[in-house]
Design an enzyme around this catalytic site. Sequence first.
Site, PDB file in Angstrom:
ATOM      1  N   HIS A 195      35.042  25.727  25.216  1.00 48.68           N
ATOM      2  CA  HIS A 195      34.254  24.508  25.113  1.00 48.68           C
ATOM      3  C   HIS A 195      33.937  23.929  26.484  1.00 48.68           C
ATOM      4  CE1 HIS A 195      34.958  23.676  20.656  1.00 48.68           C
ATOM      5  NE2 HIS A 195      33.709  23.950  20.881  1.00 48.68           N
ATOM      6  N   GLU A 435      15.504  52.715  17.553  1.00 51.25           N
ATOM      7  CA  GLU A 435      16.291  52.929  18.774  1.00 51.25           C
ATOM      8  C   GLU A 435      16.752  54.383  18.898  1.00 51.25           C
ATOM      9  OE1 GLU A 435      19.720  50.339  18.787  1.00 51.25           O
ATOM     10  OE2 GLU A 435      20.057  50.570  16.646  1.00 51.25           O
ATOM     11  N   ASP A 459      19.314  51.519  23.431  1.00 46.62           N
ATOM     12  CA  ASP A 459      19.659  52.847  22.921  1.00 46.62           C
ATOM     13  C   ASP A 459      18.494  53.814  23.052  1.00 46.62           C
ATOM     14  OD1 ASP A 459      22.383  53.067  21.957  1.00 46.62           O
ATOM     15  OD2 ASP A 459      21.876  51.380  20.656  1.00 46.62           O
ATOM     16  N   ARG A 469      23.780  54.822  28.610  1.00 46.65           N
ATOM     17  CA  ARG A 469      23.449  53.465  29.035  1.00 46.65           C
ATOM     18  C   ARG A 469      24.590  52.754  29.765  1.00 46.65           C
ATOM     19  NH1 ARG A 469      22.937  50.279  23.237  1.00 46.65           N
ATOM     20  NH2 ARG A 469      23.768  48.417  24.214  1.00 46.65           N
ATOM     21  N   CYS A 506      13.901  43.919  20.757  1.00 45.06           N
ATOM     22  CA  CYS A 506      15.083  43.100  21.029  1.00 45.06           C
ATOM     23  C   CYS A 506      16.021  43.745  22.046  1.00 45.06           C
ATOM     24  CB  CYS A 506      15.828  42.775  19.737  1.00 45.06           C
ATOM     25  SG  CYS A 506      16.464  44.209  18.898  1.00 45.06           S
TER      26      CYS A 506
HETATM   27  C1  PEP Z   1      19.364  48.169  21.607  1.00 47.16           C
HETATM   28  O1  PEP Z   1      19.901  49.264  21.455  1.00 47.16           O
HETATM   29  O2  PEP Z   1      18.361  47.996  22.342  1.00 47.16           O
HETATM   30  C2  PEP Z   1      19.876  46.978  20.933  1.00 47.16           C
HETATM   31  C3  PEP Z   1      19.235  45.829  20.957  1.00 47.16           C
HETATM   32  O3  PEP Z   1      21.063  47.098  20.296  1.00 47.16           O
HETATM   33  P1  PEP Z   1      22.484  47.093  21.032  1.00 47.16           P
HETATM   34  O4  PEP Z   1      22.264  46.727  22.480  1.00 47.16           O
HETATM   35  O5  PEP Z   1      23.290  46.107  20.292  1.00 47.16           O
HETATM   36  O6  PEP Z   1      22.931  48.502  20.840  1.00 47.16           O
HETATM   37 MG    MG Z   2      21.335  49.609  19.885  1.00 45.81          MG
END
Ligand code: PEP
Ligand code: MG
Length: 583
Positions: A195, A435, A459, A469, A506
């Site tokens: 917090h 992905e 991914d 990665r 995303c």
């Molecule tokens: C991704 O693979 O780009 C993704 C958003 O999922 P994560 O990073 O949670 O694997």
């Molecule tokens: Mg992913």
Amino acid sequence: MKKINIPDENILSGIAAGPGIAIAEAYLYSKEKLEISDGTIDDIATAIENLKEALERSKYELGKILGIATEKMGEKRAAIFEAQIMILDDPILIGQIIKRIENEKRAPEYIVNDEITKYQELMNASNEVYLKERSHDIEDIKNRIIRNLQKKRLQSRIVNDVVVVTTNLTPADTILFSRSNVKGYITDFGGLTSHAAIVSRSLKIPAVVGAHDATAKIKTGDKIVIDGFRGVVILNPDETVLEYYRKKIERVKQFDKELAELKDLPAVTKDGREIVIRGNIDIPEEIEYLIQSGGKGIGLLRTEQVFSDMESFPTEDEQFELYYRVAQKIYPEYVVIRAFDVGGDKFLPLDVKEPNPFLGWRGIRFLIDNEELFKTQIKAVLRAGIHKNVKFMLPMVSSMNEIRRSKAIFETCKEELKKEKKKFDPHLQLGIMVEVPSAAILAKEFAQEVDFLSIGTNDLIQFILAVDRGNEIISSQFQEFHPAVVRTLQAIIANGQRGNAFISMCGEMAGDSLAAPLLVGMGLDSLSVAPSTIPYIKKIIRSMSYEKAKQLTLECLSLTTTQEIMEKIEKFFSENLIKKSQL
Ligand code: PEP
Ligand code: MG
């Protein structure tokens, strides 16, 4: 950027918990350790009287803190202190303490400590992240009552204009010290979700938490630079370092002014194309930050992260409670809840050792093989969607069979909920992450099966380029602007749109300022990014033309090396937008 040299021993690293930069003197704050007496008492009536006085005094102090907090952070965020006051009024807790004083004839401070510590232990043992966090607040209340029983004064004021360096901070300390115009906070312990970190973010005070041995290395009066953007503290900076940071502080001020003006404006290009910017959320506390940053809903709720400190999978009701709370908080915008993406580099609660986890029993593969667990999550999500602002997304999809099987399980869940007479959203939208290369190739066909696609570049890039990665050694080869990546992204978007799905991204690439013109030019409908990057991306989108971005994309698609593509984008920035060095 001019290179500056700082000796390693003058740099401390921690977690960037409150953004901003400050140059100031350090103030080492150490709390007095309370000694708790375990003596017996003769006069029970006076002991209970003292307890009541200490409770009243604690309430008075917290009331003052609540007042300051409300003024500085607004009513909603000050509510943590209201919750603390409520605990002081809890008839069960207080009743139990009084009963024990009467029965055991022991000093009230001993009983208070013992009883509230039990409360804390219960909270710590719980699987609920929230309860665990609340246990820190309880520690503060416990110490407050004991200090007041011992009739010791509260230290609420410190020297003005300093950076407070301490082992740990309570939210109340953070608020009280802010009256002394504190320039920053550095703590040895604590994480992003504490917090104190949340409070310093709301107050916009730079904070670096979890800096390990800060209190051992820093002395009161030391000159320091605190960089809350990067989670770095520089001890005894020389004139070059100071000059560098002074300029940076000026730039941040100017940029903040411009960004603040954008908060309620849409991310729309100069020629009228709107890109919806949503946020990626890993911990529920980030939602507040997302709203403040002007995000429109949650494009990715990583449920495996939200529940990551649980030892087993949460029940349907535990999940429902959290998802529903998130949906209510973000209403009328929506939240995309992603199914547990376990495996890979994320936790796998079962004792399974795989030779190649990234290509292993991950995401949707694991869920389909553990149908009961999958159903628990689907049902919780369907129920949380009763206000029609929840969507569900499947991770690591690589075949049509996985989509169809998931849809069948989805329908079974609806039937079961109907029988159980539980309310849910029968039209809740289902989407998939793209992905895995096979999903990219089949984007059109997959898009026809679901409502939306969200591109997970983290991914996807590792699979297209065969670059782990998380592997430092080859990190320079993890290239967002590799021609194969750029062409694949373009194909996913074009084919996905032909399949009539809403297309979003995303992965981290969505939050890379440099990538924004390219992604907009490709025709993405939405980007979901870390909340702190929302204003930056918005600023870039609002200063570009969609037509020119489309042209840029076309040119990039014909190039054959990463370098050529990056140069092309940088040229686009310098000709049409702000300079890359300003981002
Ligand atoms: C991704 O693979 O780009 C993704 C958003 O999922 P994560 O990073 O949670 O694997
Ligand atoms: Mg992913």
